[in-house]
Design an enzyme around this catalytic site. Structure first.
Site, PDB file in Angstrom:
ATOM      1  N   HIS A   1       0.819  -1.220   0.000  1.00  0.00           N
ATOM      2  CA  HIS A   1       0.000   0.000   0.000  1.00  0.00           C
ATOM      3  C   HIS A   1       0.851   1.268   0.000  1.00  0.00           C
ATOM      4  O   HIS A   1       0.382   2.348   0.371  1.00  0.00           O
ATOM      5  CB  HIS A   1      -0.953   0.010   1.207  1.00  0.00           C
ATOM      6  CG  HIS A   1      -2.061  -0.979   1.090  1.00  0.00           C
ATOM      7  ND1 HIS A   1      -2.743  -1.464   2.187  1.00  0.00           N
ATOM      8  CD2 HIS A   1      -2.606  -1.595   0.015  1.00  0.00           C
ATOM      9  CE1 HIS A   1      -3.672  -2.331   1.772  1.00  0.00           C
ATOM     10  NE2 HIS A   1      -3.609  -2.423   0.468  1.00  0.00           N
TER      11      HIS A   1
ATOM     12  N   CYS B   1       5.838  23.143  -8.162  1.00  0.00           N
ATOM     13  CA  CYS B   1       5.019  23.432  -9.353  1.00  0.00           C
ATOM     14  C   CYS B   1       3.649  23.974  -8.950  1.00  0.00           C
ATOM     15  O   CYS B   1       2.796  24.179  -9.799  1.00  0.00           O
ATOM     16  CB  CYS B   1       4.849  22.166 -10.199  1.00  0.00           C
ATOM     17  SG  CYS B   1       3.579  21.052  -9.554  1.00  0.00           S
TER      18      CYS B   1
ATOM     19  N   CYS C   1       3.852  21.503  -3.879  1.00  0.00           N
ATOM     20  CA  CYS C   1       5.050  21.222  -4.687  1.00  0.00           C
ATOM     21  C   CYS C   1       5.568  22.540  -5.266  1.00  0.00           C
ATOM     22  O   CYS C   1       4.827  23.520  -5.333  1.00  0.00           O
ATOM     23  CB  CYS C   1       4.642  20.277  -5.823  1.00  0.00           C
ATOM     24  SG  CYS C   1       5.935  19.930  -7.016  1.00  0.00           S
TER      25      CYS C   1
ATOM     26  N   ALA D   1       0.494 -10.450  18.351  1.00  0.00           N
ATOM     27  CA  ALA D   1       1.550 -10.743  17.374  1.00  0.00           C
ATOM     28  C   ALA D   1       2.918 -10.805  18.049  1.00  0.00           C
ATOM     29  O   ALA D   1       3.724 -11.699  17.760  1.00  0.00           O
ATOM     30  CB  ALA D   1       1.540  -9.677  16.283  1.00  0.00           C
TER      31      ALA D   1
HETATM   32  N1  APR Z   1      -1.788  -8.780  17.575  1.00  0.00           N
HETATM   33  C1  APR Z   1      -2.333  -9.501  16.544  1.00  0.00           C
HETATM   34  N2  APR Z   1      -3.420  -9.085  15.831  1.00  0.00           N
HETATM   35  C2  APR Z   1      -3.978  -7.912  16.198  1.00  0.00           C
HETATM   36  C3  APR Z   1      -3.481  -7.126  17.273  1.00  0.00           C
HETATM   37  C4  APR Z   1      -2.333  -7.619  17.971  1.00  0.00           C
HETATM   38  N3  APR Z   1      -1.798  -6.952  18.996  1.00  0.00           N
HETATM   39  N4  APR Z   1      -4.262  -6.016  17.399  1.00  0.00           N
HETATM   40  C5  APR Z   1      -5.212  -6.101  16.423  1.00  0.00           C
HETATM   41  N5  APR Z   1      -5.051  -7.239  15.705  1.00  0.00           N
HETATM   42  C6  APR Z   1      -5.827  -7.697  14.551  1.00  0.00           C
HETATM   43  C7  APR Z   1      -7.328  -7.400  14.622  1.00  0.00           C
HETATM   44  O1  APR Z   1      -8.026  -8.442  15.273  1.00  0.00           O
HETATM   45  C8  APR Z   1      -7.693  -7.309  13.137  1.00  0.00           C
HETATM   46  O2  APR Z   1      -8.045  -8.583  12.619  1.00  0.00           O
HETATM   47  O3  APR Z   1      -5.348  -6.986  13.430  1.00  0.00           O
HETATM   48  C9  APR Z   1      -6.397  -6.834  12.471  1.00  0.00           C
HETATM   49  C10 APR Z   1      -6.410  -5.380  12.006  1.00  0.00           C
HETATM   50  O4  APR Z   1      -7.364  -5.285  10.986  1.00  0.00           O
HETATM   51  P1  APR Z   1      -7.669  -3.874  10.291  1.00  0.00           P
HETATM   52  O5  APR Z   1      -7.800  -2.840  11.315  1.00  0.00           O
HETATM   53  O6  APR Z   1      -8.811  -4.110   9.363  1.00  0.00           O
HETATM   54  O7  APR Z   1      -6.321  -3.554   9.486  1.00  0.00           O
HETATM   55  P2  APR Z   1      -5.793  -4.197   8.117  1.00  0.00           P
HETATM   56  O8  APR Z   1      -6.276  -5.570   7.925  1.00  0.00           O
HETATM   57  O9  APR Z   1      -4.353  -3.974   8.067  1.00  0.00           O
HETATM   58  O10 APR Z   1      -6.507  -3.217   7.039  1.00  0.00           O
HETATM   59  C11 APR Z   1      -6.213  -3.392   5.695  1.00  0.00           C
HETATM   60  O11 APR Z   1      -7.415  -1.389   5.171  1.00  0.00           O
HETATM   61  O12 APR Z   1      -7.943   0.674   5.847  1.00  0.00           O
HETATM   62  C12 APR Z   1      -7.209  -0.006   4.938  1.00  0.00           C
HETATM   63  O13 APR Z   1      -5.261   0.598   3.768  1.00  0.00           O
HETATM   64  C13 APR Z   1      -5.725   0.266   5.026  1.00  0.00           C
HETATM   65  O14 APR Z   1      -3.875  -1.300   4.893  1.00  0.00           O
HETATM   66  C14 APR Z   1      -5.141  -1.079   5.461  1.00  0.00           C
HETATM   67  C15 APR Z   1      -6.175  -2.060   4.981  1.00  0.00           C
END
Ligand code: APR
Length: 251
Positions: free
Chosen positions: A116, A147, A145, A229
């Protein structure tokens, strides 16, 4: 299950990690869709689409200025460092990340595919010129910018295409891995969420690391390691670097 995952990684010729916002929560950056996620505070339709940016770049920049403070304060979590260690041990080929926070690289990961884009630089929406984020003051918004075009953070807004290079490389890594570690993502945003599916369709074992189950758990993952994590990945590295384990073992 951590022991089983370590054994599976040890036997695999190629392991890839796919990460989302959950891996950076322990670095002080909120995720997007969690109870205190960014989209709870900011409506993504008003702040995260390219149309919204063009319609009112100053408003969108006000949110990004707030996020920039958090990003600048954030440091890699033990989870980021664990993935860097797995790579160093020869047990991880690459990290495909949806995150724009550069924390994988700061943790020492060498091969990071930024699906991303990145918050490290800005791009002019008129002439396409790039700027190092640190060289641009955010005292007047939106930043401009030379420009006179408006500068946009160099990451993907909803409605924008994925950077070609990252897209191709990520698909290749997904299609050629034997194990994919899916860490901290809700897997609801496409085309990023297609990557574990591509890996699965090419025979990979999908291991999820998340504090809760996701839609991947039901349909794609072979198993989930439920927990933070940082805790899970640190223990995984511990298993793989325990005496007598010595990380790499190829059948
Ligand atoms: N350890 C492990 N997992 C975790 C933790 C943690 N400490 N904290 C939160 N999570 C998990 C949540 O349960 C959830 O499933 O991480 C996930 C985060 O999900 P989202 O908030 O939806 O983020 P993500 O999946 O990265 O979003 C994807 O959406 O908004 C757009 O561009 C943005 O890159 C992003 C994309």
């Amino acid at each position: 299950m951590i022991h089983k995952t370590a054994q599976t990684i040890k036997r695999a010729k190629k392991v890839v990690a796919f990460t989302g916002a959950g891996i950076s929560v322990e670095s002080g950056i909120p995720d997007f869709r969690g109870p205190s996620g960014l989209w709870e505070k900011y409506d993504p339709m008003e702040y995260a689409t390219i149309e919204a940016f063009h319609a009112n770049p100053k408003k969108v920049w006000n949110m990004h200025k707030e996020m920039a403070v958090l990003l600048e304060k954030s440091r890699p979590s033990p989870a980021h460092r664990a993935l860097a260690r797995l790579e160093e041990m020869g047990n991880l080929s690459s990290v495909i990340t949806q995150n724009i926070d550069y924390l994988h690289q700061e943790a020492g990961s060498k091969r990071v595919i930024e699906f991303h884009g990145t918050s490290k630089d800005l791009v002019c929406i008129l002439c396409g010129q790039y700027y190092d984020r640190r060289m641009v003051k955010l005292n007047v918004l939106p930043p401009q910018c030379s420009c006179s075009g408006v500068l946009k953070p160099n990451f993907v807004f909803f409605g924008e295409p994925i950077p070609w290079g990252a897209h191709l490389e990520a698909k290749e890594e997904a299609a050629s891995c034997e194990v994919m570690l899916v860490v901290g993502t809700s897997a609801v945003v496409s085309p990023a969420c297609d990557l574990p599916i591509i890996a699965k369709q090419h025979g990979a074992i999908i291991v999820e690391v998340n504090i809760e189950e996701t839609q991947l758990t039901r349909f794609i993952s072979d198993w989930i390691l439920k927990g933070s994590a940082s805790d899970i990945l640190s223990r995984l590295v511990g298993e793989l670097s325990a005496p007598g384990q010595i990380g790499i073992e190829r059948s």
